[in-house]
Design a protein around this motif. Structure first.
Motif, PDB file in Angstrom:
ATOM      1  N   VAL A 413      37.445  38.796  41.435  1.00 18.31           N
ATOM      2  CA  VAL A 413      35.903  38.247  41.323  1.00 18.31           C
ATOM      3  C   VAL A 413      35.495  39.889  41.299  1.00 18.31           C
ATOM      4  O   VAL A 413      34.164  39.713  40.774  1.00 18.31           O
ATOM      5  N   ALA A 414      35.638  40.108  42.327  1.00 21.45           N
ATOM      6  CA  ALA A 414      35.115  41.081  42.986  1.00 21.45           C
ATOM      7  C   ALA A 414      34.696  42.449  41.958  1.00 21.45           C
ATOM      8  O   ALA A 414      33.540  42.651  41.360  1.00 21.45           O
ATOM      9  N   LEU A 415      35.698  42.398  41.286  1.00 22.86           N
ATOM     10  CA  LEU A 415      35.620  43.610  40.608  1.00 22.86           C
ATOM     11  C   LEU A 415      35.237  43.623  39.343  1.00 22.86           C
ATOM     12  O   LEU A 415      34.689  44.760  39.135  1.00 22.86           O
ATOM     13  N   SER A 416      34.864  42.052  38.832  1.00 25.34           N
ATOM     14  CA  SER A 416      34.449  42.003  38.014  1.00 25.34           C
ATOM     15  C   SER A 416      33.036  41.961  38.044  1.00 25.34           C
ATOM     16  O   SER A 416      32.453  42.207  37.145  1.00 25.34           O
ATOM     17  N   VAL A 417      32.635  41.621  38.786  1.00 29.05           N
ATOM     18  CA  VAL A 417      31.274  41.802  39.347  1.00 29.05           C
ATOM     19  C   VAL A 417      30.633  43.580  39.506  1.00 29.05           C
ATOM     20  O   VAL A 417      29.903  43.619  39.071  1.00 29.05           O
ATOM     21  N   LEU A 418      31.886  44.520  39.568  1.00 27.10           N
ATOM     22  CA  LEU A 418      31.236  45.954  39.792  1.00 27.10           C
ATOM     23  C   LEU A 418      31.131  46.099  38.732  1.00 27.10           C
ATOM     24  O   LEU A 418      29.874  46.811  38.485  1.00 27.10           O
ATOM     25  N   LEU A 419      32.718  45.945  37.664  1.00 27.94           N
ATOM     26  CA  LEU A 419      32.482  46.430  36.616  1.00 27.94           C
ATOM     27  C   LEU A 419      30.920  45.976  35.259  1.00 27.94           C
ATOM     28  O   LEU A 419      30.101  46.207  34.626  1.00 27.94           O
TER      29      LEU A 419
END
Lengths: 434, 434
Positions: A413-419
């Motif tokens: 989720v966090a990586l998706s947020v950052l991307l």
């Protein structure tokens, strides 16, 4: 993790950051995980805590305390000993309670249906005779509440949540001015999804406020009354007592259930309110059924033992759930703190973490997470008509995955947020420069 | 027992007869019995047949055949294996069924509520938008059906019952002429209280008849589908199949339950119909609940084993019930045959005997029986608005008393019948002579 908020990075640095995030995201996605953070369901280990129910009430155990044969018809209001066990948790007396089947949602639905077709005990006419009926909806909130309103054409008015509950200045103005406002959804403790706990001041103002409609009702969904995630068993003021004290005894409809105490699919639900409302509800419900499943009610008494026994069971739930919530919060802190593109709640109870991302990015985050193998509740679900006006809120449900997978899920989720947010920031700069 | 009908006795003989009956009635009353022939509840011995439910599904037995964890949320339509077990009994396929909670009355109530607020899948508007909605009500019938209509202001049109079911000439004329007629209550097998079994010709005509309302629905309460009182397992034509064949697939709403198969208070209910209606019902029901009590559904599968296992359980019920019904019929025959003041049914299934007494005497019979220690369902209960236009029908429910007391109870009823009717006959003669 950048030490500067992403929005303040020079474009070249932001592009580098995006590049690095994309590599990590792609690498995560290639792991082919199948993780699910969608619905607020208990984990198997939580259900196991109540497996005594599988063999209860026992071969000779079908008589209630007063000798009632629970196997037969009758006892519309529900087993007295289970009402006595549950009532204190909801700030009411046993005679102020009614037991329903396994779904408190059904009790809420039916309360609205009865009000629409027959009116409440304070209504002059059925609500369905009106051209317009409106409910106040604190947001973000619970999609199934909003779905009932949508289904029956009840207008929904979004109300902002503060740290103490709904924005009461806003609420008081609306209910005083508009007689079409007949109801308000409230999840007073550990709100779904924000974890918000209504302050006693908020409870008092909701109880005392002047409403234009004499038959205004608080739909008080106390779904997480005892669902603590810390050792503190947070108590809030009893809405039933507060309303009675303010001369508005019939204002609250309180709903609860054992769905997230014993079995989500085979628990017992509860309605609680004033004597008038209980009489009204029983009158309506008595056309629908001769009585609930008293054998299951007896099973619950035998399994839980007492009010304190129930609270101890909740301690066991907490031991399972708290580490999962802590893991998600740790991962979010590690990956997202300081980026300025996300904030999240650290709830003291309930079943959810609420994640707010850069405006306009929530749908994209959910889509990216899915592509990377992490299923999230659709963005917008926490708003009436599934329309988040800022496209920013995402509900995270960390209860079902086991502790070993909840970390990777949160990372996805966090990586998706950052991307998603980095992409959006770069796009906006390109748009502004064009 | 007089060999001449009471109405044909010379007045002096009738006065002698009344005198003799009064002595017997007074003597019966002084016994101070407390007998109850009111509600159609199973006897304890019947409930005992299903006591395996008290310890099922068992410690490790919570997984459904497809691996579903029955303890958790979900599976709105209900457990496939229980739907497969029950479907043949209602002349439908498993995909044409939905499982509800413990009350089929709740499913009927909700079907009406959904039609009122949203319309059926064939309605142009919600029924509540109409000035007038009417249901056909075969009489004598079931008080709780009529109570739902009364509660929601649905007009009830009484339809006479023949030996083959409702008077179809009457029904066909009404439904063809009046678009306000949207529904009809039917208890097609072992009607409550008359025991009437609809003939296949009646089923065919109900399925094929032309209705003015395109969204007309048969509320087909198959409460006694397998509740035989003789060795003959009477089968009637499947209304779902008959309607489909006639091009009216969406006409029937079929309701059933295990309330009088397993536990009256803790069974499983069933809705069955066409694919369109099942989709419609699930769509509505899905706003109300996330799913039924699947653990209880699994309990039922484990306890009943198979469709044949269920039928064998019904044989055990029959062994308990048939002697009670035979006793009542024997007592009525001994005391009332040839008197011309009472007729009664000898049902081949179901839970009731229907007793018709001399017009204008039913209320008096019920009052006298109560004074003598025998509680009966209030006269009129079997008619809309509790108004029996002839004041003649009394519903006798012989299931709850044990075999030793059902005879005395029937005797108390018979003596009350003789006393009330003899008194009425004498009064009428006095009135005619005055």
């Amino acid at each position: 993790m950048p030490s500067t908020p992403l929005a303040e990075l020079p474009t070249a640095d932001l592009q580098d950051f995006e590049q690095a995030v994309r590599l990590r995201y792609d690498s995560f996605a290639t792991r082919g995980l199948k993780l699910d953070l969608t619905r607020g369901k208990p984990a198997s280990a939580q259900l196991d805590l109540s497996n005594a129910l599988l063999t209860l009430p026992g071969r000779d155990g079908y008589l209630a305390a007063d000798g009632t044969d629970t196997r037969n018809y009758g006892l519309l209001q529900g087993l007295p000993e289970l009402r006595a066990l549950l009532a204190p948790l909801f700030g009411v007396t046993p005679d102020q309670t009614i037991l329903g089947d396994n779904s408190s949602l059904g009790l809420m639905h039916d309360a609205i249906v009865y009000a629409l077709l027959k009116g409440t005990c304070d209504s002059t006419d059925p609500w369905s005779d009106e051209d317009r009926i409106a409910f106040l909806c604190p947001v973000p909130g619970y999609d199934r509440h909003f779905a009932i309103c949508e289904d029956f054409g009840i207008e929904m008015i979004a109300v902002p949540l503060t740290d103490e509950g709904p924005d009461m200045d806003f609420v008081e103005r609306l209910v005083a001015a508009d007689p079409a406002v007949r109801g308000m959804w409230c999840i007073p403790k550990y709100n779904n999804p924000t974890g918000t706990v209504y302050s006693d001041a908020t409870v008092g103002r909701l109880a005392a406020m002047r409403t234009a409609a004499p038959d205004f009702r608080l739909f008080w969904d106390d779904a997480y009354a005892v669902h603590h995630l810390t050792e503190q068993r947070i108590q809030i003021a009893s809405i039933v007592q507060a309303c009675a004290k303010s001369g508005n005894a019939n204002r609250p409809f309180v709903f609860g259930s054992t769905s997230k105490i014993t079995y989500a699919g085979a628990g017992v639900s509860l309605f609680a309110s004033s004597a008038d409302n209980v009489r009204w509800y029983l009158g309506r419900m008595g056309k629908r059924t001769i009585g609930g499943d008293k054998v299951n009610q007896l099973r619950h008494v035998r399994s839980l033992g007492s009010t304190e026994g129930l609270l101890e069971r909740m301690d066991r739930h907490r031991e399972i759930l708290a580490p999962k919530f802590a893991t998600v919060v740790d991962v979010f802190a590690r990956e997202l703190a300081g980026t300025g593109v996300a904030t999240w709640t650290e709830p003291k109870g309930g079943f959810f973490i609420s994640l707010d991302v850069l405006d306009g990015c929530a749908r994209q985050v959910v889509a990216l997470a899915r592509e990377a193998g992490v299923e999230l509740t659709p963005a917008g679900s926490t708003y009436p008509h599934r329309q988040d006006p800022h496209d920013r809120n995402i509900r995270i449900a960390p209860t079902v995955p086991d502790l070993a997978t909840v970390g990777p899920a949160a990372e996805g989720v966090a990586l998706s947020v950052l991307l998603a947010t980095t992409g959006a920031l770069l796009e906006r700069r390109a748009g502004a420069g064009a």
